[in-house]
Design an enzyme around this catalytic site. Structure first.
Site, mmCIF file in Angstrom:
data_model
loop_
_atom_site.group_PDB
_atom_site.id
_atom_site.type_symbol
_atom_site.label_atom_id
_atom_site.label_comp_id
_atom_site.label_asym_id
_atom_site.label_seq_id
_atom_site.Cartn_x
_atom_site.Cartn_y
_atom_site.Cartn_z
ATOM 1 N N HIS A 166 40.554 50.093 45.453
ATOM 2 C CA HIS A 166 39.168 49.700 45.176
ATOM 3 C C HIS A 166 38.269 50.863 45.621
ATOM 4 C CE1 HIS A 166 36.457 45.978 44.502
ATOM 5 N NE2 HIS A 166 35.643 47.001 44.646
ATOM 6 N N ASN A 216 36.077 41.521 35.709
ATOM 7 C CA ASN A 216 34.899 41.415 36.571
ATOM 8 C C ASN A 216 33.695 41.338 35.645
ATOM 9 O OD1 ASN A 216 36.748 41.924 38.606
ATOM 10 N ND2 ASN A 216 35.892 43.914 39.185
ATOM 11 N N TYR A 222 29.517 40.763 35.367
ATOM 12 C CA TYR A 222 28.202 40.625 36.006
ATOM 13 C C TYR A 222 27.090 40.328 35.008
ATOM 14 C CZ TYR A 222 30.268 41.851 40.413
ATOM 15 O OH TYR A 222 31.046 41.809 41.538
ATOM 16 N N GLU A 273 38.268 48.183 38.575
ATOM 17 C CA GLU A 273 37.242 48.821 37.748
ATOM 18 C C GLU A 273 37.364 50.332 37.593
ATOM 19 O OE1 GLU A 273 33.299 47.705 38.972
ATOM 20 O OE2 GLU A 273 33.639 45.593 38.532
ATOM 21 N N ARG A 291 40.970 37.391 47.225
ATOM 22 C CA ARG A 291 41.193 38.731 46.716
ATOM 23 C C ARG A 291 40.548 39.722 47.681
ATOM 24 N NH1 ARG A 291 38.014 42.072 42.238
ATOM 25 N NH2 ARG A 291 39.225 43.959 42.571
ATOM 26 N N GLU A 323 35.946 38.942 39.511
ATOM 27 C CA GLU A 323 34.658 39.060 40.202
ATOM 28 C C GLU A 323 33.569 38.466 39.328
ATOM 29 O OE1 GLU A 323 33.321 42.979 41.479
ATOM 30 O OE2 GLU A 323 35.318 43.457 42.237
#
Ligand code: BGC
Ligand code: BGC
Length: 448
Positions: free
Chosen positions: A125, A291, A293, A170, A88, A363
């Protein structure tokens, strides 16, 4: 420094459980963070932002970054040796606007295909062309139309070799950090007046899905950032504040795409013919990218600014972010909580039911110093197990991408935060695979 094990070490050093044979393994990067060669493209909002004194913590710029623009054959060789099935990356809109700019992606895509790696581009992005921002950027509805035109141009040029597409990365973070708080480009501090930037990005997403399909390409998704919100306590004020945070981070960007509606009356704050736009925004997707985290612990406002994840949340917000205790943290200070990934995925399945297409983790990763990065191994180990538990619980997850292949330009943090499986010396640009690279390569050999 805490030499941490991921908290979730169930399974310890046992092999990572087996994922489905067709599960897609990959790593992610983005154009502005790795490419460099800023002189060979139009400027973006990030170039202008970086020039403002004090914006980037270490005073660095992304003019060279990892110099991936010139060194992509070496980077593709690293991907091939790692054994990933997919890569990606993002296409820089300002580069695409420059004469011959798409030639670079042509070469990159050919190199990937020749190495047996599936190219998965993200069309946006965060590096909006500066010229588009000068006309209002994401606050201007026209930007959504222009994005769809750009998407069509890319599909025309690369669509014969690309079989998986991502519209946006995002929009939540880009709205929050770039337009509400101003700690990212374009540096606007609009607080809740940033909501139109969210709406126009979502509209851009929907229009781009239509434009891509009209150009004959398939397998389209979005990469949204999500995480579970943990209330600071079970007191009503904390639970309410946590619910509001969940609304902003998770539902504001997922509900319109998946359900065709804004949550809790937020649609009334959006510009334009919102009902008509929502039909575009909810254009069915082939898959939904997440994504992940960390979870966020949220409570009632505390009447003071809060330092969080590298930026400041002003006191006037209707919530406050609290420290998550009892977990190891990454160099960025983010808690390492793999079970948050299982929780997030099962809660998405419960929340969206059969409106949720298959999920891909687009991600997941962590920032740590050092080449013998045992903490990153522990992080990935814990998160792959947590992901597997979500599959066992019946969530339809089809792929997993590590952020990131290379240490890179970590936005307002500059080069101070290292997320790579591969170390980059930013003086010599030499690449050195870290311990985690070897670990992941070994894991991937036992999969498939
Ligand atoms: C990041 C999020 C992350 C969070 C961790 C934010 O700065 O952008 O992706 O989940 O910090 O607490
Ligand atoms: C972004 C990446 C970023 C990473 C770590 C994500 O929010 O998509 O560009 O480098 O988190 O902060």
């Amino acid at each position: 420094m805490i030499r941490c094990m991921a908290t979730d070490t169930r399974g310890g050093t046992n092999p990572i459980p087996q994922f489905p044979a067709d599960f897609l393994w990959g790593v992610s990067t983005s154009a502005h963070q790795i490419e460099g060669a800023a002189d060979k493209r139009e400027p973006s909002v990030w170039d202008a932002f970086t020039e403002e004194p004090g914006r980037i913590k270490d005073g660095s710029t992304a003019a060279v970054a990892c110099d991936h623009y010139h060194r992509y054959p070496e980077d593709v060789a690293l991907l091939r040796d790692l054994g990933v099935g997919a890569y990606r990356f993002s296409i820089s809109w300002p580069r695409a606007l420059s004469p011959g700019g798409l030639d670079f992606y042509d070469r990159l895509v050919d190199e990937l295909v020749a190495a047996g790696i599936r190219p998965v581009p993200t069309l946006f992005h965060w590096d909006l062309p500066l010229a588009v921002d000068k006309e209002g950027g994401w606050l201007n509805r026209d930007t959504a139309e222009r994005f769809a035109e750009y998407a069509a141009v890319v599909a025309e040029r690369l669509g014969d070799r690309i079989t998986k597409w991502i519209t946006l990365n995002e929009p939540a973070e880009h709205t929050l950090l770039g337009h509400a708080l101003g700690t990212h480009a374009p540096g606007r501090q609009l607080m809740f007046d940033a909501l139109p930037a969210a709406h126009h990005q979502l509209l851009a997403h929907g229009l781009a899905v239509r434009a891509l399909r009209a150009a004959g390409v398939a397998d389209i998704g979005i990469a949204n950032s999500h995480g579970p919100t943990w209330p600071a306590s079970d007191e009503a004020a904390d639970v309410e504040a946590a619910g509001f945070y969940d609304l902003l981070l998770n539902r504001l960007f997922a509900d319109p795409v998946l359900l065709g509606q804004y949550p809790e009356g937020l649609g009334e704050l959006m510009p334009g013919d919102v009902d008509a736009d929502l039909k575009v925004i909810a254009e069915p997707l082939d898959w939904y990218g997440i994504n992940y985290y960390a979870p966020t612990r949220v409570g009632a406002p505390q009447g003071a600014d809060i330092q969080f994840g590298g930026f400041t949340l002003p006191a006037e917000l209707p919530f406050s972010v609290r420290e998550i205790e009892g977990y190891p943290v990454t160099d960025f200070g983010w808690p390492v909580a793999p079970e948050g990934l299982t929780e997030l995925l099962t809660s998405f399945r419960d929340r969206y039911g059969d409106r949720l297409p298959p999920i891909v983790i687009t991600e997941n990763g962590c920032s740590y110093e050092g080449i013998d990065d045992q903490e990153r191994i522990a992080f990935l180990n814990g998160h792959l197990r947590a992901l597997h538990r979500a599959l066992e619980a019946g969530v339809d997850v089809r792929g997993y991408f590590v952020w990131s292949l290379l240490d890179n330009f970590e936005w307002a943090e500059g080069y101070a935060r290292r997320f790579g499986l591969v170390h980059v010396d930013f003086d010599t640009l030499e690449r050195t695979p870290k311990a985690s690279y070897g670990w992941l390569r070994d894991v991937l050999r036992t999969q498939s």
